[in-house]
Design an enzyme around this catalytic site. Structure first.
Site, PDB file in Angstrom:
ATOM      1  N   HIS A  28       0.806  -1.741   0.351  1.00  0.00           N
ATOM      2  CA  HIS A  28       0.395  -0.057  -0.204  1.00  0.00           C
ATOM      3  C   HIS A  28       1.067   0.840   0.126  1.00  0.00           C
ATOM      4  CE1 HIS A  28       0.083   1.698   4.061  1.00  0.00           C
ATOM      5  NE2 HIS A  28       1.282  -0.373   4.804  1.00  0.00           N
ATOM      6  N   THR A  47       1.779   3.961  -4.450  1.00  0.00           N
ATOM      7  CA  THR A  47       2.960   3.955  -5.258  1.00  0.00           C
ATOM      8  C   THR A  47       4.548   3.273  -4.970  1.00  0.00           C
ATOM      9  OG1 THR A  47       4.265   5.671  -5.350  1.00  0.00           O
ATOM     10  CG2 THR A  47       2.773   5.976  -6.942  1.00  0.00           C
ATOM     11  N   ARG A  48       4.482   2.307  -5.505  1.00  0.00           N
ATOM     12  CA  ARG A  48       6.452   1.676  -5.882  1.00  0.00           C
ATOM     13  C   ARG A  48       6.981   2.013  -7.843  1.00  0.00           C
ATOM     14  NH1 ARG A  48       4.457   1.711  -1.311  1.00  0.00           N
ATOM     15  NH2 ARG A  48       3.960  -0.587   0.107  1.00  0.00           N
ATOM     16  N   LYS A  94       6.167  12.685  -2.573  1.00  0.00           N
ATOM     17  CA  LYS A  94       6.044  11.109  -1.541  1.00  0.00           C
ATOM     18  C   LYS A  94       7.226  11.091  -1.573  1.00  0.00           C
ATOM     19  CE  LYS A  94       4.821   6.110  -1.525  1.00  0.00           C
ATOM     20  NZ  LYS A  94       4.553   4.972  -2.070  1.00  0.00           N
ATOM     21  N   HIS A 104      14.758   4.814   2.272  1.00  0.00           N
ATOM     22  CA  HIS A 104      14.473   2.762   2.017  1.00  0.00           C
ATOM     23  C   HIS A 104      15.351   2.319   2.764  1.00  0.00           C
ATOM     24  CE1 HIS A 104      14.828  -1.270   0.077  1.00  0.00           C
ATOM     25  NE2 HIS A 104      16.023  -0.841   0.047  1.00  0.00           N
ATOM     26  N   CYS A 113       4.809   1.225   6.332  1.00  0.00           N
ATOM     27  CA  CYS A 113       4.428  -0.239   6.113  1.00  0.00           C
ATOM     28  C   CYS A 113       5.384  -0.512   6.365  1.00  0.00           C
ATOM     29  CB  CYS A 113       3.853  -0.252   4.065  1.00  0.00           C
ATOM     30  SG  CYS A 113       5.842   0.009   4.183  1.00  0.00           S
ATOM     31  N   LYS A 146       7.725  -4.912  -7.122  1.00  0.00           N
ATOM     32  CA  LYS A 146       7.452  -4.455  -8.467  1.00  0.00           C
ATOM     33  C   LYS A 146       7.420  -6.317  -9.646  1.00  0.00           C
ATOM     34  CE  LYS A 146      10.911  -2.590  -8.183  1.00  0.00           C
ATOM     35  NZ  LYS A 146      11.556  -2.977  -6.523  1.00  0.00           N
TER      36      LYS A 146
END
Length: 377
Positions: free
Chosen positions: A45, A48-49, A262, A266, A311, A344
């Site tokens: 969720h 976007t990825r 956004k 990472h 997330c 992805k």
């Protein structure tokens, strides 16, 4: 007790794809999940990825990505939706760093179109970004982003159209092998099947406890900042982006609506012991790191946090996926430890799991992701 050809535990990114591929092959399949499709309690969720082909983490992922691209296109056609936005990806870091060297190696090995850019070239072409001293960039034009919740729901919609059943509000308590099949015990009763696929994300450790996978769940924070200058907008040519910096790895997306841009880190993350009960509270230190990155590298972006979300990354010991059949119960297949870079691939991972469940083998090159690489003692 209901009996199916196959049961899929967890219908997020990978599970939704697996349900579709099983149903398309004519199996009577049910997907079980505690939450409804496209929920915000796991890893799939946040709108976007990033999707990309020149994979710096490991060049062996590239053949899987080429297949994933094809399957995403097929899903778009099947559901009449746009899931993949090809806006390109700009990655910035030291010339000898993990990202730049890894992208260039993957591109060279697989003949991918990637352009190396100097700091000055980046400044002229992409004014939304500041390039720190001593760094350069690589631009991949075939990269971009996926609409994540929309993609999950597209897989689930196509799966039900192909005959799959979906059950939500189902809390899986345990499973067991029974002869050549399985039984899954839940708060809604027991389900039986010939095959079981486990795609439980942050809950994989519990459902695969006998494998001692040594998975670690990390809480990750996502932020949407505003206001933005036009240089940060998708419609002005701003691409997705990733920076490898001494302070960490940061990434983000061009603004596409009123919410803002956004941005997230990472690297890092806080360890979570129970993802179901985690309060997902804001983290001041995490926000401070992202704000510092924003100040240093995104000159067109304001400091107002317009939205924040959380997330989970489920990390494997080496940061690579684990895709395999259960060594003791060959009727059971699983995907676990996607380590924050798996969405992805979900279109092709679902196909791979369907292959393993039905045929016991897959045409896709996934030996490097097998369970056998770990010492689980």
């Amino acid at each position: 007790m209901e009996h199916f050809d196959a049961i899929v535990l967890g219908t997020g990114g990978v599970g939704s794809s697996a349900v579709l591929h099983l149903a398309e092959r004519g199996l009577r399949v049910v997907g079980l999940d505690r939450f409804p499709g496209g929920h915000d309690r796991g890893s799939s969720h946040g709108e976007t990825r990033i999707i990309r082909q020149a994979y710096f983490e490991h060049a062996d992922y590239v053949p899987l990505l080429l297949s994933a691209y094809k399957l995403w296109s097929e899903l778009e056609q099947l559901t009449n939706q746009t899931l993949f936005h090809q806006v390109g990806l700009l990655q910035i870091g030291p010339p000898d760093g993990e990202v730049i060297r890894g992208v260039q190696k993957a591109a060279e090995l697989h003949g991918l179109n990637v352009e190396t850019l100097s700091a000055e070239q980046i400044r002229q072409r992409y004014p939304a970004f500041t390039v720190p001293a001593g760094m350069c960039g690589v631009f991949e034009p075939k990269a971009g982003y996926l609409r994540v919740e929309q993609a999950v729901l597209a897989h689930l919609s196509a799966a039900t159209s192909a005959g799959a059943e979906l059950r939500t509000g189902v809390e899986v308590q345990s499973w067991r092998a029974v002869g050549s099949g399985v039984e899954v015990m839940t708060n809604c009763g027991t389900f039986a099947a010939d095959k079981l696929i486990i795609t439980a994300g942050a809950w994989a450790s519990q459902l695969l406890a006998d494998l001692n996978l040594k998975l670690q769940v990390l809480r990750k924070h996502l932020y949407w900042f505003g206001p933005t200058k036009p240089i940060c907008h998708e419609d002005t040519g701003c691409p997705t982006f990733l920076y490898e910096l001494p302070t960490g790895v940061f990434y983000g997306f061009p603004q596409r609506d009123a919410l803002g841009m956004k941005v997230a880190e990472h690297s890092g993350g806080e360890v979570v012991t129970d993802p179901l009960k985690d309060p997902r509270n804001p983290d001041a230190a995490d926000l401070a790191r992202v704000q510092f990155f924003r100040e240093q590298c995104l000159p067109g972006l304001g400091n107002e946090v317009r939205r924040q979300s959380v997330c989970f990354y489920t990390m494997s010991p080496d940061g690579n996926f684990i895709i395999d059949r259960h060594p003791e119960h060959r009727q059971v297949c699983f995907a676990a430890g996607l380590s924050g870079h798996g969405f992805k691939f979900t279109s092709v991972l679902g196909e791979i799991l369907a292959d393993l469940a039905i045929d016991g083998i897959t045409k896709h090159p996934v030996d490097f992701l097998s369970l056998a690489r770990f010492d689980r003692t």
